[in-house]
Design a protein around this motif. Structure first.
Motif, PDB file in Angstrom:
ATOM      1  N   VAL A  99     117.676 -80.316  35.658  1.00 25.88           N
ATOM      2  CA  VAL A  99     118.385 -81.230  34.776  1.00 25.88           C
ATOM      3  C   VAL A  99     119.795 -81.429  35.326  1.00 25.88           C
ATOM      4  O   VAL A  99     120.526 -80.476  35.558  1.00 25.88           O
ATOM      5  CB  VAL A  99     118.452 -80.662  33.341  1.00 25.88           C
ATOM      6  N   ASP A 100     120.141 -82.696  35.547  1.00 30.09           N
ATOM      7  CA  ASP A 100     121.490 -83.023  35.994  1.00 30.09           C
ATOM      8  C   ASP A 100     122.457 -82.910  34.816  1.00 30.09           C
ATOM      9  O   ASP A 100     122.089 -83.204  33.677  1.00 30.09           O
ATOM     10  CB  ASP A 100     121.533 -84.470  36.509  1.00 30.09           C
ATOM     11  N   LYS A 102     124.770 -84.948  34.110  1.00 35.70           N
ATOM     12  CA  LYS A 102     124.976 -86.269  33.512  1.00 35.70           C
ATOM     13  C   LYS A 102     123.806 -86.688  32.619  1.00 35.70           C
ATOM     14  O   LYS A 102     123.924 -87.631  31.854  1.00 35.70           O
ATOM     15  CB  LYS A 102     125.234 -87.314  34.599  1.00 35.70           C
ATOM     16  N   GLU A 103     122.677 -85.965  32.693  1.00 33.79           N
ATOM     17  CA  GLU A 103     121.551 -86.250  31.811  1.00 33.79           C
ATOM     18  C   GLU A 103     121.701 -85.577  30.446  1.00 33.79           C
ATOM     19  O   GLU A 103     120.988 -85.908  29.506  1.00 33.79           O
ATOM     20  CB  GLU A 103     120.241 -85.770  32.440  1.00 33.79           C
ATOM     21  N   LEU A 104     122.614 -84.617  30.362  1.00 35.98           N
ATOM     22  CA  LEU A 104     122.823 -83.904  29.119  1.00 35.98           C
ATOM     23  C   LEU A 104     123.617 -84.757  28.140  1.00 35.98           C
ATOM     24  O   LEU A 104     124.370 -85.647  28.525  1.00 35.98           O
ATOM     25  CB  LEU A 104     123.570 -82.594  29.382  1.00 35.98           C
ATOM     26  N   GLY A 105     123.470 -84.478  26.872  1.00 35.45           N
ATOM     27  CA  GLY A 105     124.198 -85.223  25.847  1.00 35.45           C
ATOM     28  C   GLY A 105     125.560 -84.611  25.597  1.00 35.45           C
ATOM     29  O   GLY A 105     126.127 -83.888  26.430  1.00 35.45           O
TER      30      GLY A 105
END
Length: 113
Positions: A99-100, A102-105
């Motif tokens: 998981v990058d 920038k993909e996290l909220g």
């Protein structure tokens, strides 16, 4: 309580009571077993005698329980399909999820940004 809500509550309670009674009485009527003309359903294994060790489930003189009549008379499991097919022998390695950042909220979704 206003009369409209009272009427709705009385209707809901009435429907629940009538539905419960209907299910209860319908279940009582459905509890009777239908008569079957096929005797194989009633007695699926007519070759066993009531005194057989397999029929009684009692162990024999050496203390070994007999196999039930529905199983074959051997204790070996045929694993030839597993040995011959390579799909059963190949394992798929585990790949962890990547998981990058920038993909996290948001760190805290309840704060105003």
């Amino acid at each position: 309580m206003d009369p409209k809500k009272k009427k709705i509550y009385i209707i809901i309670i009435s429907v629940c009571v009538i539905g419960s009674l209907g299910i209860f009485l319908w279940g009582q009527r459905a509890g009777v077993a239908p008569a079957t003309s096929d005797t194989s359903l009633v007695n699926p294994n007519p070759t066993l005698q009531s005194g057989d060790a397999a029929a009684s489930g009692a162990p024999s003189a050496d203390g070994v329980y007999p196999p039930p009549a529905v199983f074959p008379n051997n204790t070996k499991l045929d694993t030839s399909i597993i040995d011959t097919n390579s799909k059963f022998k190949s394992l798929i390695p585990y790949t962890p999820a990547a998981v990058d950042p920038k993909e996290l909220g948001r760190d805290d979704p309840f704060t105003n940004y």
